[in-house]
Scaffold this motif. Sequence first.
Motif, PDB file in Angstrom:
ATOM      1  N   ALA A  58       7.698   1.743  -3.737  1.00 53.16           N
ATOM      2  CA  ALA A  58       7.852   2.574  -2.529  1.00 53.16           C
ATOM      3  C   ALA A  58       9.297   2.641  -2.075  1.00 53.16           C
ATOM      4  O   ALA A  58      10.183   1.981  -2.635  1.00 53.16           O
ATOM      5  N   GLY A  59       9.532   3.436  -1.010  1.00 53.39           N
ATOM      6  CA  GLY A  59      10.875   3.648  -0.470  1.00 53.39           C
ATOM      7  C   GLY A  59      11.249   2.609   0.583  1.00 53.39           C
ATOM      8  O   GLY A  59      10.495   1.679   0.876  1.00 53.39           O
ATOM      9  N   ASP A  60      12.416   2.840   1.152  1.00 50.74           N
ATOM     10  CA  ASP A  60      13.017   1.946   2.143  1.00 50.74           C
ATOM     11  C   ASP A  60      12.114   1.635   3.328  1.00 50.74           C
ATOM     12  O   ASP A  60      11.340   2.477   3.755  1.00 50.74           O
ATOM     13  N   ASN A  61      12.272   0.437   3.884  1.00 49.83           N
ATOM     14  CA  ASN A  61      11.641   0.052   5.162  1.00 49.83           C
ATOM     15  C   ASN A  61      10.121   0.130   5.091  1.00 49.83           C
ATOM     16  O   ASN A  61       9.465   0.546   6.032  1.00 49.83           O
ATOM     17  N   PHE A  62       9.566  -0.311   3.966  1.00 55.25           N
ATOM     18  CA  PHE A  62       8.111  -0.298   3.793  1.00 55.25           C
ATOM     19  C   PHE A  62       7.465  -1.272   4.777  1.00 55.25           C
ATOM     20  O   PHE A  62       7.948  -2.380   4.985  1.00 55.25           O
ATOM     21  N   GLY A  63       6.361  -0.841   5.387  1.00 52.05           N
ATOM     22  CA  GLY A  63       5.599  -1.730   6.278  1.00 52.05           C
ATOM     23  C   GLY A  63       6.156  -1.820   7.684  1.00 52.05           C
ATOM     24  O   GLY A  63       5.877  -2.779   8.397  1.00 52.05           O
ATOM     25  N   CYS A  64       6.931  -0.801   8.099  1.00 54.29           N
ATOM     26  CA  CYS A  64       7.480  -0.859   9.449  1.00 54.29           C
ATOM     27  C   CYS A  64       6.376  -0.613  10.475  1.00 54.29           C
ATOM     28  O   CYS A  64       5.312  -0.107  10.154  1.00 54.29           O
ATOM     29  N   GLY A  65       6.662  -0.993  11.707  1.00 54.78           N
ATOM     30  CA  GLY A  65       5.699  -0.778  12.783  1.00 54.78           C
ATOM     31  C   GLY A  65       5.002  -2.054  13.195  1.00 54.78           C
ATOM     32  O   GLY A  65       5.628  -3.098  13.318  1.00 54.78           O
ATOM     33  N   SER A  66       3.706  -1.952  13.338  1.00 52.06           N
ATOM     34  CA  SER A  66       2.915  -3.010  13.968  1.00 52.06           C
ATOM     35  C   SER A  66       2.854  -4.285  13.128  1.00 52.06           C
ATOM     36  O   SER A  66       3.108  -4.279  11.925  1.00 52.06           O
ATOM     37  N   SER A  67       2.470  -5.391  13.790  1.00 50.58           N
ATOM     38  CA  SER A  67       2.399  -6.690  13.118  1.00 50.58           C
ATOM     39  C   SER A  67       1.077  -6.890  12.393  1.00 50.58           C
ATOM     40  O   SER A  67       0.864  -7.922  11.779  1.00 50.58           O
ATOM     41  N   ARG A  68       0.189  -5.907  12.456  1.00 52.93           N
ATOM     42  CA  ARG A  68      -1.170  -6.058  11.926  1.00 52.93           C
ATOM     43  C   ARG A  68      -1.196  -6.612  10.499  1.00 52.93           C
ATOM     44  O   ARG A  68      -0.677  -6.009   9.565  1.00 52.93           O
ATOM     45  N   GLU A  69      -1.823  -7.758  10.335  1.00 57.14           N
ATOM     46  CA  GLU A  69      -1.948  -8.342   8.993  1.00 57.14           C
ATOM     47  C   GLU A  69      -3.013  -7.591   8.195  1.00 57.14           C
ATOM     48  O   GLU A  69      -3.176  -7.790   6.994  1.00 57.14           O
ATOM     49  N   HIS A  70      -3.732  -6.705   8.909  1.00 56.21           N
ATOM     50  CA  HIS A  70      -4.701  -5.846   8.238  1.00 56.21           C
ATOM     51  C   HIS A  70      -4.009  -5.010   7.159  1.00 56.21           C
ATOM     52  O   HIS A  70      -4.673  -4.582   6.218  1.00 56.21           O
ATOM     53  N   ALA A  71      -2.699  -4.791   7.282  1.00 54.04           N
ATOM     54  CA  ALA A  71      -1.981  -4.001   6.265  1.00 54.04           C
ATOM     55  C   ALA A  71      -1.976  -4.738   4.918  1.00 54.04           C
ATOM     56  O   ALA A  71      -2.469  -4.191   3.927  1.00 54.04           O
TER      57      ALA A  71
END
Lengths: 201, 467
Positions: free
Chosen positions: A73-86
Amino acid sequence: MDKFTKLSGIAAPLPLINVDTDMIIPKQFLKTIKRSGLGVNLFDEMRYDGEGNEIPDFVLNKPQYRNAEILVAGDNFGCGSSREHAPWALLDFGIRCVIAPSYADIFYNNCFKNGILPIVLPQEQVDILMKDAEKGANARIEIDLEAQTITSSDGEVFSFDVDSFKKHCLMNGLDDIGLTLEKAASIKSFESKLASERPWV
Amino acid sequence: MSPKTLYDKIWDAHVAHEGDDGTCLLYIDRHLVHEVTSPQAFEGLRMAGRTVHAPDKTIAVPDHNVPTTLDRAKGIENEESRIQVEALDKNAKDFGIHYYPVSDIRQGIVHIVGPEQGWTLPGMTVVCGDSHTATHGAFGALAHGIGTSEVEHVLATQTLIQKKSKNMKVEITGKLRPGVTAKDITLSVIGKTGTAGGTGYVIEYCGEAIRDLSMEGRMTVCNMAIEGGARAGLIAPDEKTYEYVMGRPHAPKGAQWEAALAWWKTLYSDPDAHWDKVVTIKGEDIAPVVTWGTSPEDVLPITASVPAPEDFTGGKVEAAKRSLEYMGLQPGTPLNQIKIDTVFIGSCTNGRIEDLRAAAAILKGKKIKDGLRAMVVPGSGLVRAQAEEEGLAQIFIDAGFEWRLAGCSMCLAMNPDQLSPGERCAATSNRNFEGRQGRGGRTHLMSPAMAAAAAVTGHLTDVRELM
């Protein structure tokens, strides 16, 4: 947590920057009180239309990527919420490794707690692996955590950095809490110091 | 002794153990808990036969799932949401932690309740399974979001396994112009540094424009440090901080207050401390801003026009193309001509009393545009009560706003407060991601005053025209 040592798998290309955790697992799936079963809703709004039908163009719906274990994937993957559901959703789908130029901090940490290896590589190397991933199911990428190397389907080898403590925990599938409780004496002595120096805490 | 930043000082005061490789056990002074990211952590404790290490330092409140309609005493209709809130009720009781249930007037968004009740104090370490924990940095507390595994770790050990971040200074010099608020500062910083600009850093916000902000404004600035990628945002405590904290239910009293104050006064960055990165913005250069895209970095002054993908480079070209398509916007359209369907005032970013005052000041004696849906969701039951006492609630109601009960509401739309596909919203929240406020929903982020102005005209509006 499952150990992560070596992985040889299909890599799915997701050439987008700023893939946020709302994309990875939208909020309506955060209502669960379990960690499992989220794979079917991974990337839900990109993967299914409003009626719940698969969108054929989305990478994980393509036959050659349905069993992908690696995501490029591209830059800054997984930005945003702290949800460990990701990471739970990624893992439940079968993804054990993400390769990107950078990650958001909380997501990056969350991966290690779940046996997922997030690898940081320079953009030009990610570009090469993205092209490799675009070849589909015949292009298996190999990851060796011990040696800290990635081998493309053409045999090209890239090395990557990883924090030694995180690597150790991942390779041995270690439970963080167990490790910390071994240092209970340090915590106790810190607490007695705290009680005298900052009693209002 | 070598000069230290504020972050260095708080960090050093909380290291309970340091490994050879620099991996530390950081002691956690306050652990805030909500219903969405905690059930699996409490379940983990039960399965391992563990208890909560420091229940007195653990504070829980349901906020994400709770209905904000006036009939919420009836209970939560959605079964999964109800189960999650009931699980928190049970976990709080079973493990003996502090709890503000839905029925308590002190209930609200966890990041508003913490400071309001005096749980958040200068120099503390504060964590929560929620990325907007950064809010508490406004008090000079090291505060950041954690995942559920880490929630379990803190519950079991009151520590977190951490490596130190780098130091970044964001200085906002001089004065702000009229109509420019804390929200415009924090969005403008992200617009300049990007959503990954702070990755690997703890940001300290400083400068005259930051000093001039109230505690509410400082919380708005720190709240969105995470949107800039930083682990945490900090503002050194000062007289405004002490004044805000003093007398709150869980703030220290008497001799303990004096002792605390003496320590808090040492919490500032030494003049020649080392910074790994410095960003400086002139306060007078900041305009009222809005977002046009689907990343919080997509920020422009309200006087600008929708950009074109070719205005960008690298991966941002594709991202901008995707954003414009999702947002249904044409390059070149003046931002102040974009019509909206909905206005949402609330969230941990802008759900405090000062935010409601700012919006009400614009709305006083005015009506919202015909056909618009507009709601105010106060950040806590106490904010709501205060706004009613000050007459703000009546201004909102007279203008045509719905006056709701406290919760996260449409900021992330886990409860029934959601956008429909294509519905365009002027929002005071913190994220404009695809689907954030509801599948297909289109979010423009802005300050409460700007959202109020948009409510009056029915399109994105420069608040200065209504002042």
